[in-house]
Design an enzyme around this catalytic site. Structure first.
Site, PDB file in Angstrom:
ATOM      1  N   ASP A   1       0.856  -1.185   0.000  1.00 46.40           N
ATOM      2  CA  ASP A   1       0.000   0.000   0.000  1.00 46.40           C
ATOM      3  C   ASP A   1       0.896   1.241   0.000  1.00 46.40           C
ATOM      4  O   ASP A   1       1.886   1.315   0.719  1.00 46.40           O
ATOM      5  CB  ASP A   1      -0.909  -0.004   1.240  1.00 46.40           C
ATOM      6  CG  ASP A   1      -2.057   0.975   1.112  1.00 46.40           C
ATOM      7  OD1 ASP A   1      -3.211   0.516   1.065  1.00 46.40           O
ATOM      8  OD2 ASP A   1      -1.796   2.205   1.060  1.00 46.40           O
TER       9      ASP A   1
ATOM     10  N   ASN B   1     -12.821  -3.458   2.472  1.00 53.96           N
ATOM     11  CA  ASN B   1     -13.865  -2.440   2.528  1.00 53.96           C
ATOM     12  C   ASN B   1     -14.745  -2.536   1.286  1.00 53.96           C
ATOM     13  O   ASN B   1     -14.241  -2.800   0.186  1.00 53.96           O
ATOM     14  CB  ASN B   1     -13.227  -1.050   2.604  1.00 53.96           C
ATOM     15  CG  ASN B   1     -12.363  -0.876   3.836  1.00 53.96           C
ATOM     16  OD1 ASN B   1     -12.774  -1.253   4.934  1.00 53.96           O
ATOM     17  ND2 ASN B   1     -11.167  -0.343   3.677  1.00 53.96           N
TER      18      ASN B   1
ATOM     19  N   HIS C   1     -10.245  -5.661  -3.297  1.00 48.36           N
ATOM     20  CA  HIS C   1      -8.917  -5.878  -2.724  1.00 48.36           C
ATOM     21  C   HIS C   1      -9.032  -6.262  -1.267  1.00 48.36           C
ATOM     22  O   HIS C   1      -9.975  -5.882  -0.582  1.00 48.36           O
ATOM     23  CB  HIS C   1      -8.038  -4.635  -2.873  1.00 48.36           C
ATOM     24  CG  HIS C   1      -8.658  -3.367  -2.368  1.00 48.36           C
ATOM     25  ND1 HIS C   1      -9.608  -2.679  -3.096  1.00 48.36           N
ATOM     26  CD2 HIS C   1      -8.481  -2.672  -1.222  1.00 48.36           C
ATOM     27  CE1 HIS C   1      -9.979  -1.598  -2.424  1.00 48.36           C
ATOM     28  NE2 HIS C   1      -9.318  -1.574  -1.273  1.00 48.36           N
TER      29      HIS C   1
HETATM   30  P1  5GP Z   1      -9.844   1.074   0.317  1.00 50.21           P
HETATM   31  O1  5GP Z   1     -10.137   2.291   1.138  1.00 50.21           O
HETATM   32  O2  5GP Z   1     -10.452   1.151  -1.057  1.00 50.21           O
HETATM   33  O3  5GP Z   1     -10.170  -0.203   1.041  1.00 50.21           O
HETATM   34  O4  5GP Z   1      -8.275   1.026   0.179  1.00 50.21           O
HETATM   35  C1  5GP Z   1      -7.591   1.569  -0.899  1.00 50.21           C
HETATM   36  C2  5GP Z   1      -6.117   1.544  -0.542  1.00 50.21           C
HETATM   37  O5  5GP Z   1      -5.361   1.804  -1.708  1.00 50.21           O
HETATM   38  C3  5GP Z   1      -5.709   2.610   0.492  1.00 50.21           C
HETATM   39  O6  5GP Z   1      -5.145   1.977   1.632  1.00 50.21           O
HETATM   40  C4  5GP Z   1      -4.699   3.479  -0.260  1.00 50.21           C
HETATM   41  O7  5GP Z   1      -3.622   3.877   0.559  1.00 50.21           O
HETATM   42  C5  5GP Z   1      -4.241   2.554  -1.373  1.00 50.21           C
HETATM   43  N1  5GP Z   1      -3.827   3.245  -2.590  1.00 50.21           N
HETATM   44  C6  5GP Z   1      -4.477   4.272  -3.201  1.00 50.21           C
HETATM   45  N2  5GP Z   1      -3.811   4.629  -4.328  1.00 50.21           N
HETATM   46  C7  5GP Z   1      -2.756   3.780  -4.430  1.00 50.21           C
HETATM   47  C8  5GP Z   1      -1.712   3.662  -5.390  1.00 50.21           C
HETATM   48  O8  5GP Z   1      -1.630   4.375  -6.394  1.00 50.21           O
HETATM   49  N3  5GP Z   1      -0.791   2.682  -5.175  1.00 50.21           N
HETATM   50  C9  5GP Z   1      -0.848   1.856  -4.084  1.00 50.21           C
HETATM   51  N4  5GP Z   1       0.104   0.936  -3.952  1.00 50.21           N
HETATM   52  N5  5GP Z   1      -1.824   1.955  -3.156  1.00 50.21           N
HETATM   53  C10 5GP Z   1      -2.765   2.913  -3.333  1.00 50.21           C
END
Ligand code: 5GP
Length: 120
Positions: A33, A91, A104
């Protein structure tokens, strides 16, 4: 449920954005992340286009589901998380606080993670 192929993880899968890869096979990609919330914070995604857990668990093929769960097990083992413990989070939707609409699983570990849900 319509999949938006412009999402960030779709761009990573197409190689349009870079990522720090942890594991990759025919069905799964895992990467660190970019804004880690714990010393170990790895995102595991299927290569197929699934919006969230409900979509994936319902519509993915058996081989995709097995590949996904086995990838999690492999990462947990390779990062030594079995002994110390870890957390899996996925989530979904607005109430789940999902930011990226490609299914994810977060693997979090490397420290005591505290309460499961913050109180507010
Ligand atoms: P969600 O809130 O959708 O469950 O989690 C999305 C995750 O993706 C977050 O923890 C955020 O830090 C991560 N994230 C967002 N953009 C990027 C990116 O461009 N690269 C990586 N490796 N992680 C990302």
């Amino acid at each position: 449920m319509v999949y938006d192929s412009g999402n960030i993880f779709a761009k990573i899968l197409r190689g349009e954005l870079s990522s720090s890869k942890v594991l990759e096979n025919e069905y799964v990609l895992a990467f660190n992340d970019v804004f880690p919330k714990a010393p170990v914070h790895i995102l595991v995604i299927p290569k197929g286009a699934y919006v969230d857990g409900g979509d994936f668990f319902k519509s993915a093929t058996d081989i995709e589901v097995v590949a996904f769960t086995r990838a999690i097990a492999t990462i947990v083992e390779s990062h030594g998380l079995e002994k110390t413990g870890y957390r899996l989070i996925s989530n979904a939707g607005v109430n789940g606080g999902q930011e990226v609409p490609h299914f994810h699983m977060h693997i979090l570990g490397g420290k005591a993670l505290g309460p499961m849900v913050s109180a507010h």
